[in-house]
Design a protein around this motif. Sequence first.
Motif, PDB file in Angstrom:
ATOM      1  N   GLY A 112       8.387   4.519  -0.834  1.00 29.38           N
ATOM      2  CA  GLY A 112       8.532   3.886  -2.320  1.00 29.38           C
ATOM      3  C   GLY A 112       7.685   2.881  -2.330  1.00 29.38           C
ATOM      4  O   GLY A 112       7.976   1.579  -2.853  1.00 29.38           O
ATOM      5  N   GLY A 113       6.169   2.423  -1.694  1.00 27.38           N
ATOM      6  CA  GLY A 113       5.745   1.481  -1.132  1.00 27.38           C
ATOM      7  C   GLY A 113       4.242   2.490  -2.260  1.00 27.38           C
ATOM      8  O   GLY A 113       4.226   2.511  -2.704  1.00 27.38           O
ATOM      9  N   GLY A 114       2.979   1.609  -1.538  1.00 25.19           N
ATOM     10  CA  GLY A 114       1.832   1.703  -1.924  1.00 25.19           C
ATOM     11  C   GLY A 114       0.505   1.323  -0.404  1.00 25.19           C
ATOM     12  O   GLY A 114       0.819   0.932   0.322  1.00 25.19           O
ATOM     13  N   GLY A 115      -0.508   1.721  -1.366  1.00 25.60           N
ATOM     14  CA  GLY A 115      -1.698   1.491   0.040  1.00 25.60           C
ATOM     15  C   GLY A 115      -3.040   1.282  -0.493  1.00 25.60           C
ATOM     16  O   GLY A 115      -3.307   1.918  -1.698  1.00 25.60           O
ATOM     17  N   ARG A 132      -2.168   1.199  -4.724  1.00 20.11           N
ATOM     18  CA  ARG A 132      -1.285   0.667  -4.996  1.00 20.11           C
ATOM     19  C   ARG A 132      -0.274   0.773  -6.290  1.00 20.11           C
ATOM     20  O   ARG A 132      -0.935   1.311  -6.860  1.00 20.11           O
ATOM     21  CB  ARG A 132      -2.189  -0.706  -5.442  1.00 20.11           C
ATOM     22  N   GLU A 133       0.683  -0.285  -6.066  1.00 18.69           N
ATOM     23  CA  GLU A 133       2.484  -0.143  -7.167  1.00 18.69           C
ATOM     24  C   GLU A 133       1.396  -0.800  -8.185  1.00 18.69           C
ATOM     25  O   GLU A 133       0.650  -2.045  -8.238  1.00 18.69           O
ATOM     26  CB  GLU A 133       3.238  -0.830  -6.668  1.00 18.69           C
ATOM     27  N   ILE A 428      -6.316   3.903   6.905  1.00 20.58           N
ATOM     28  CA  ILE A 428      -5.095   3.366   5.338  1.00 20.58           C
ATOM     29  C   ILE A 428      -4.080   2.270   6.340  1.00 20.58           C
ATOM     30  O   ILE A 428      -3.669   1.829   7.308  1.00 20.58           O
ATOM     31  CB  ILE A 428      -4.089   4.510   5.527  1.00 20.58           C
ATOM     32  N   THR A 429      -4.090   1.149   5.517  1.00 19.75           N
ATOM     33  CA  THR A 429      -3.354   0.342   5.186  1.00 19.75           C
ATOM     34  C   THR A 429      -1.923   0.274   4.335  1.00 19.75           C
ATOM     35  O   THR A 429      -2.446   0.693   3.448  1.00 19.75           O
ATOM     36  CB  THR A 429      -3.551  -0.932   4.992  1.00 19.75           C
ATOM     37  N   THR A 430      -0.829   0.579   4.880  1.00 19.50           N
ATOM     38  CA  THR A 430      -0.085   0.995   3.701  1.00 19.50           C
ATOM     39  C   THR A 430       1.716  -0.074   3.738  1.00 19.50           C
ATOM     40  O   THR A 430       1.897  -0.612   4.445  1.00 19.50           O
ATOM     41  CB  THR A 430       0.942   2.201   3.777  1.00 19.50           C
ATOM     42  N   THR A 431       2.092   0.041   2.943  1.00 20.83           N
ATOM     43  CA  THR A 431       3.105  -1.114   2.980  1.00 20.83           C
ATOM     44  C   THR A 431       4.472  -0.809   1.734  1.00 20.83           C
ATOM     45  O   THR A 431       3.977  -0.766   0.933  1.00 20.83           O
ATOM     46  CB  THR A 431       2.573  -3.074   2.431  1.00 20.83           C
ATOM     47  N   LEU A 432       5.347  -1.560   1.793  1.00 21.63           N
ATOM     48  CA  LEU A 432       6.471  -2.152   1.214  1.00 21.63           C
ATOM     49  C   LEU A 432       6.440  -3.249   0.257  1.00 21.63           C
ATOM     50  O   LEU A 432       7.251  -4.035   0.018  1.00 21.63           O
ATOM     51  CB  LEU A 432       8.101  -1.756   1.912  1.00 21.63           C
TER      52      LEU A 432
END
Length: 603
Positions: A112-115, A132-133, A428-432
């Motif tokens: 449900g996020g992006g990165g 990215r979102e 990879i960096t990914t996040t909410l």
Amino acid sequence: MKQSFLFLFTLPFVLLTSCKTQSPGSKDAKVRESQGVYQYRDEGPARSGTPTSPFYSDRQGVIGRNGMVASAHPEASQVGLNVLKAGGNAVDAAVAVQFALAVVFPSAGNIGGGGFMVYRDNTGNAYTLDYREKAPGKATQNMYLDSLGNVRPGLSISGHLASGVPGSVDGMAEAHKRFGKLSWAQVLQPAIDLAEKGFDLTQRDALALNRIKNDLTTINPGKAYFLKSISPTDTTTWHKGDLLVQTDLAKTLQRIQSQGRAGFYEGETARLLAEEMKRGNGLITEEDLKNYHSVWREPIRATYKRYNVITMPPTSSGGVALVQLMRFTEPYPLKKWGWNSDSTVQVMIEAERRVYADRAKFLGDPDFVKVPVDKLMSVDYLRSRWTDFSFAKATDSKAVKGGNIPGYESLETTHFSVVDKEGNAVSITTTLNGGYGSRVVIGGAGFFMNNEMDDFSVKPGVPNMFGLIGNQANAIAPNKRMLSSMTPTILEKDGKLFMVVGTPGGSTIITSVYQTILNVVEHGMTMQQAVNALKFHHQWLPDKTTFENGAFSDATIQTLQNRGYILEKLTNTLGRMDCVLIRPDGSYEGASDPRADNTARGY
Ligand code: DON
């Protein structure tokens, strides 16, 4: 690096060598205990390094010859390792890890996020993928302001209105389509198994879920997600070793497995997501989902001594900022000055101050605003930014604005690193965004939504949750991507793969990556030591330097304070690095941050 720039930078050093460092003195009043701008809560064991050591712990790196995965969670690293052993390449493993983290590390791992992904193949070709979102189509510049123009607190941080249109599933589908070797079904399966059969919570997982129990029930009334039920009407607290089963998430992942990106952006999942948004007055529609596409972008490449830096261009500010920081630092003899000596720290802080001021002024979504990337990283420009630097005294942040570029019109995250047998590397960096994002769980689909809208500048000059301020370049607009600090990076040494590096930490990501790289290339640390090493951070505004307890000696603290630096000792930690280093004999050193559950696995 131009010679003249080097000269300009080294001159102050010559003057400085006559300055005497203060002897260790009384604990200064100005060193204040603080929660800092953005802080991890650390439920783990206290620092295990010796009290006088500059390292957070004595953890050793993991050595392998055939493949390495370092991620935030042991289960996810194991998934990545299994994929590599099954003949998958670094991209297959990375895709599997991203989906596994969405199950076992729901505070930041996500669908449900992006990165952002930085990929370097073993022939030296490099690619970056921006997943990215984006702001929903109905988003407006002032959507978080009241009729008087004041920010309505919390709306960009929690609840349905805080979410951007997720990019992770599209990103993974794109990466896999272009570079994957195993089947899509194969790389999805481990995450599905973990969701369906469950996995044992670590102590940290359990405490983190207990901490958000109130939000889970108030933001998601009537839903049982992530609560430990003991009867239809009663819940209790999670403990280490409890099994977390996520049936709805498993079904969502199965739809993604069988239909690819359409299993998320169309059909059942899209319908559930849009319905959830309607229920909570969120903006994301089925149309927004269908229209979402990640973007391949030209990587930023820059040299630093014998190293090439390959990193993420905007929509992240991380790559530009990292290169600016390294170029500001390059002319100075950090190695000779020593790790975190007063001179070393001073140059780094002053570089950070100027770089974050530029970030606030110039950086935003390149599909919407013109970002003068090359100019910002150019030596001439950086030299002009350094003219007011003096070792005698801290520069005042109030006097530092973003630089002048003629012709320019103003207008809980996680990182993982993978290297495979052939030497292909993924960062990879990914996040909410915040831990567990907006804390909204999509009914029927079982995953958390991001609160990435807070990474926009919701109003010029008003700080976001990381204390970062921004301007028109990062104002909200429909379908625009919000600016990021995520800095997934790959380094080459003499043209060969050398390091894969990155971390979460909001605004502190850039400075943690910067320090970790310098720890290896300037201070001769192993990858794991560089991760273990205590860290500090400055971001222009607020004008203070936060530091992990032990990062500075008493003498350094005293000297910096005498020169006007405001120092704040943190009560917890900076960075959750997951990195891989290629050693001179060609073996891989996997380094995972001892500050949390991060784990490296190799073979
Ligand atoms: O993109 C960014 O810069 C932020 N959304 C990152 C958030 C973050 O690192 C939070 N976690 N630790």
